[in-house]
Design a protein around this motif. Sequence first.
Motif, short mmCIF file in Angstrom:
data_model
loop_
_atom_site.label_atom_id
_atom_site.label_comp_id
_atom_site.label_asym_id
_atom_site.label_seq_id
_atom_site.Cartn_x
_atom_site.Cartn_y
_atom_site.Cartn_z
N ILE A 6 -32.71 36.76 -57.86
CA ILE A 6 -31.67 35.73 -57.72
C ILE A 6 -30.28 36.36 -57.85
N LEU A 7 -30.10 37.16 -58.89
CA LEU A 7 -28.80 37.79 -59.11
C LEU A 7 -28.43 38.75 -57.98
N TYR A 8 -29.40 39.50 -57.47
CA TYR A 8 -29.13 40.46 -56.40
C TYR A 8 -28.74 39.75 -55.11
N TYR A 9 -29.43 38.68 -54.78
CA TYR A 9 -29.10 37.94 -53.56
C TYR A 9 -27.66 37.40 -53.65
N VAL A 10 -27.30 36.84 -54.79
CA VAL A 10 -25.94 36.34 -54.98
C VAL A 10 -24.93 37.48 -54.87
N HIS A 11 -25.26 38.64 -55.44
CA HIS A 11 -24.40 39.82 -55.36
C HIS A 11 -24.22 40.26 -53.90
N GLU A 12 -25.29 40.31 -53.14
CA GLU A 12 -25.21 40.68 -51.72
C GLU A 12 -24.34 39.70 -50.95
N ARG A 13 -24.52 38.43 -51.19
CA ARG A 13 -23.72 37.42 -50.47
C ARG A 13 -22.24 37.54 -50.84
N ALA A 14 -21.96 37.81 -52.10
CA ALA A 14 -20.57 37.98 -52.53
C ALA A 14 -19.95 39.20 -51.85
N TRP A 15 -20.67 40.32 -51.83
CA TRP A 15 -20.15 41.53 -51.20
C TRP A 15 -20.02 41.37 -49.69
N TYR A 16 -20.83 40.51 -49.10
CA TYR A 16 -20.73 40.27 -47.66
C TYR A 16 -19.38 39.67 -47.30
N LYS A 17 -18.77 38.99 -48.21
CA LYS A 17 -17.48 38.36 -47.97
C LYS A 17 -16.31 39.33 -48.18
N VAL A 18 -16.61 40.53 -48.71
CA VAL A 18 -15.59 41.54 -49.00
C VAL A 18 -15.62 42.60 -47.89
N ASN A 19 -14.47 42.93 -47.34
CA ASN A 19 -14.40 43.91 -46.26
C ASN A 19 -14.16 45.34 -46.74
N TYR A 20 -14.06 45.56 -48.04
CA TYR A 20 -13.77 46.88 -48.58
C TYR A 20 -14.77 47.91 -48.03
N GLY A 21 -14.25 48.94 -47.39
CA GLY A 21 -15.07 50.03 -46.87
C GLY A 21 -15.71 49.77 -45.52
N LEU A 22 -15.35 48.68 -44.88
CA LEU A 22 -15.90 48.37 -43.57
C LEU A 22 -14.77 48.25 -42.54
N PRO A 23 -14.82 49.06 -41.50
CA PRO A 23 -13.77 48.96 -40.49
C PRO A 23 -13.87 47.67 -39.68
N SER A 24 -15.09 47.24 -39.35
CA SER A 24 -15.29 45.98 -38.63
C SER A 24 -16.75 45.59 -38.72
N ARG A 25 -17.00 44.31 -38.52
CA ARG A 25 -18.38 43.81 -38.52
C ARG A 25 -18.37 42.37 -38.02
N THR A 26 -19.59 41.89 -37.73
CA THR A 26 -19.73 40.49 -37.35
C THR A 26 -20.32 39.76 -38.53
N LYS A 27 -19.88 38.54 -38.74
CA LYS A 27 -20.40 37.72 -39.84
C LYS A 27 -21.33 36.67 -39.28
N ASP A 28 -22.31 36.29 -40.12
CA ASP A 28 -23.21 35.22 -39.70
C ASP A 28 -22.68 33.88 -40.11
#
Length: 142
Positions: free
Chosen positions: A120-142
């Motif tokens: 549960i905690l890891y999934y929430v962590h992944e979703r939170a980091w998905y909203k952060v662009n740090y270290g990503l030049p570009s990407r597509t969001k779902d």
Amino acid sequence: MNDQSHKRHIAKAVTWRLVGTIDTIILSWIISGNPLTGLKIGMAEVLTKMVLYYFHERVWFKINLSKDGEVLESRKRHFAKTVTWRVIGTIDTMTLAWIITGNPLTGLKIGAAEVVTKMILYYVHERAWYKVNYGLPSRTKD
């Protein structure tokens, strides 16, 4: 792979380890009945889990689940990452708890409890980091 992605994966490893260590300390304390045992297990995990998590992130970064050359990030991908990380993390926790307590059953109990809380905690962590662009030049969001 750019240098920024390494920084991102290190940052994710640090934030996840903070959350994961607190969870491990609390669960180990409750299951063992000893706060010192909880601290020992939690602190032992810090190094092993940071290294394991970093490599887990690198592997998943290289997995090319793409459409039109763009890496797809999705809830399914985050769920798959959650499951693979939990398998690695649980084995590490059970082994460390067994070594520290000298009791394989205690290691199994702590590992079993972690499966639920950490997924549960890891999934929430992944979703939170998905909203952060740090270290990503570009990407597509779902």
